[in-house]
Scaffold this active site. Sequence first.
Site, mmCIF file in Angstrom:
data_model
loop_
_atom_site.group_PDB
_atom_site.id
_atom_site.type_symbol
_atom_site.label_atom_id
_atom_site.label_comp_id
_atom_site.label_asym_id
_atom_site.label_seq_id
_atom_site.Cartn_x
_atom_site.Cartn_y
_atom_site.Cartn_z
ATOM 1 C CG PHE A 129 -1.838 1.350 1.168
ATOM 2 C CD1 PHE A 129 -2.994 1.056 0.388
ATOM 3 C CD2 PHE A 129 -1.434 2.295 1.899
ATOM 4 C CE1 PHE A 129 -3.781 2.413 0.196
ATOM 5 C CE2 PHE A 129 -2.476 3.548 1.694
ATOM 6 C CZ PHE A 129 -3.536 3.383 0.950
ATOM 7 C CG ASP A 137 5.461 3.670 1.933
ATOM 8 O OD1 ASP A 137 5.455 4.232 2.971
ATOM 9 O OD2 ASP A 137 4.334 3.515 1.292
ATOM 10 C CE LYS A 145 -0.965 5.921 7.673
ATOM 11 N NZ LYS A 145 -0.813 5.182 6.541
HETATM 12 C C1 PLP Z 1 -1.068 5.479 5.095
HETATM 13 C C2 PLP Z 1 0.128 4.857 4.011
HETATM 14 C C3 PLP Z 1 0.469 5.802 3.160
HETATM 15 C C4 PLP Z 1 -0.599 6.733 2.426
HETATM 16 O O1 PLP Z 1 -0.448 7.863 3.301
HETATM 17 P P1 PLP Z 1 -1.596 8.987 3.200
HETATM 18 O O2 PLP Z 1 -0.954 10.183 4.257
HETATM 19 O O3 PLP Z 1 -2.848 8.650 3.625
HETATM 20 O O4 PLP Z 1 -1.602 9.728 1.707
HETATM 21 C C5 PLP Z 1 1.334 5.153 2.196
HETATM 22 N N1 PLP Z 1 2.243 4.251 2.443
HETATM 23 C C6 PLP Z 1 1.964 3.624 3.654
HETATM 24 C C7 PLP Z 1 2.811 2.138 3.974
HETATM 25 C C8 PLP Z 1 0.990 4.052 4.431
HETATM 26 O O5 PLP Z 1 0.675 3.125 5.698
#
Ligand code: PLP
Length: 408
Positions: free
Chosen positions: A127, A216, A245
């Site tokens: 994701f 990520d 986050k």
């Molecule tokens: C939540 C998340 C995203 C997206 O972040 P947003 O601030 O909602 O755009 C991308 N990568 C990972 C691993 C995430 O957990």
Amino acid sequence: MSHLMNTYGRQPITFTHGEGVWLYDAAGNKYLDALSGVAVNGLGHAHPKLVKAIQNQVAKMIHVSNIYGIAEQEALADELAEISGMDKVFFCNSGCEANEAAIKLARLYGHNKGIENPEIIVMERSFHGRTMATLSATGNRKAQAGFEPLVSGFVRVPYDDLEAVKQVASRKNNVVAILVEPVQGEGGIHIPADLAAYFKGLRQICDDNGWLLMLDEVQSGIGRTGTWFAFQHAGIIPDVMSLAKGLGSGVPIGACVAKGIAAETFVPGKHGSTFGGNPLASTAGLTTLNVIKEEKLRENAMKMGDLIREAFKVEFAHTKGVVVVRNAGLMIGIELVRPCSDLVKIALENKLLINVTAEKVVRLLPPLVINEAEAKELVIRLSGLIKQFLAAPIEIKLDAKHHEKATW
Ligand SMILES: *Cc1c(COP(=O)(O)O)cnc(C)c1O
């Protein structure tokens, strides 16, 4: 009728305020927050040091454009470079934007090397966000359905499989980067079987082929797994890392951090953001990092995460239907044998905030400040609810959506 677009399956609850790991509704009910706004409120709610720092900054200046110097942003970049061992930072406002920056950076890096049609290796079950490029990089057909045509330039391989990556290396000469989560969050809290070996292996493949290793860490970063960043469990350093986050404790901020040649790839005019790293967001980020350090919250995340996992294992020792409990610090997943999204509402009715992802995985992302008594209360309350849920007869749902299966 609500005037909000119908983008979320919302729970029937509205909170008014919080303190530490607790949230309160208008009737004064108290909820144990084991989700932290999805890995955002690492310091818990209304942390006094964060409140004070933000109040002070708001009274001085909230925003100026990135066409001027921003001292708070410089200070946060210095701190991120220091704790990551990396060189430079681009600030944006969210996780998907941090990944967008990484994807653009990788493509530019490729074009600078004369690669006309650069491709990025991404993982199954991953994701990376909801914008067009990050949705295309995401390994979830359900999330992508209806938004085609997707952005091209991604090659997908299974997670935790070095051989699959090596095969791509031997068959393609236009790959420029790998984008991967150190621990897959939305995908169901998947931790590589040997995290250190996997990321050392990916580092080596990238070095051998001149690819960028892009991690990520939007969910796994900022102390959540017990180190500042999950890659630090593997003793490597990536070329690019995306953050968001937990970085601003709820004030929106994202960051694309880079090292070496990747840190020098963007030049003026190639990327930008109006709000990115403004004085308010940068102050929130800097204060968050300071509090994590001062209050030893990485150590706490490691300790509480292991305590919670072990306590669940004891609780579930004789429970049929719990497949496995896994964690990396305070990224905790409890995989059940069957879909369990109903548990979110059941937990809410019992004043406990949790999440279910990948249909069968109860996901817990408690604040990094959670203490031992709160951790034990979480385990006792939730294990009781899961046992009841598993003991109840299975409801046959005729709703077609429940049977829709993702192909990745
Ligand atoms: C939540 C998340 C995203 C997206 O972040 P947003 O601030 O909602 O755009 C991308 N990568 C990972 C691993 C995430 O957990």
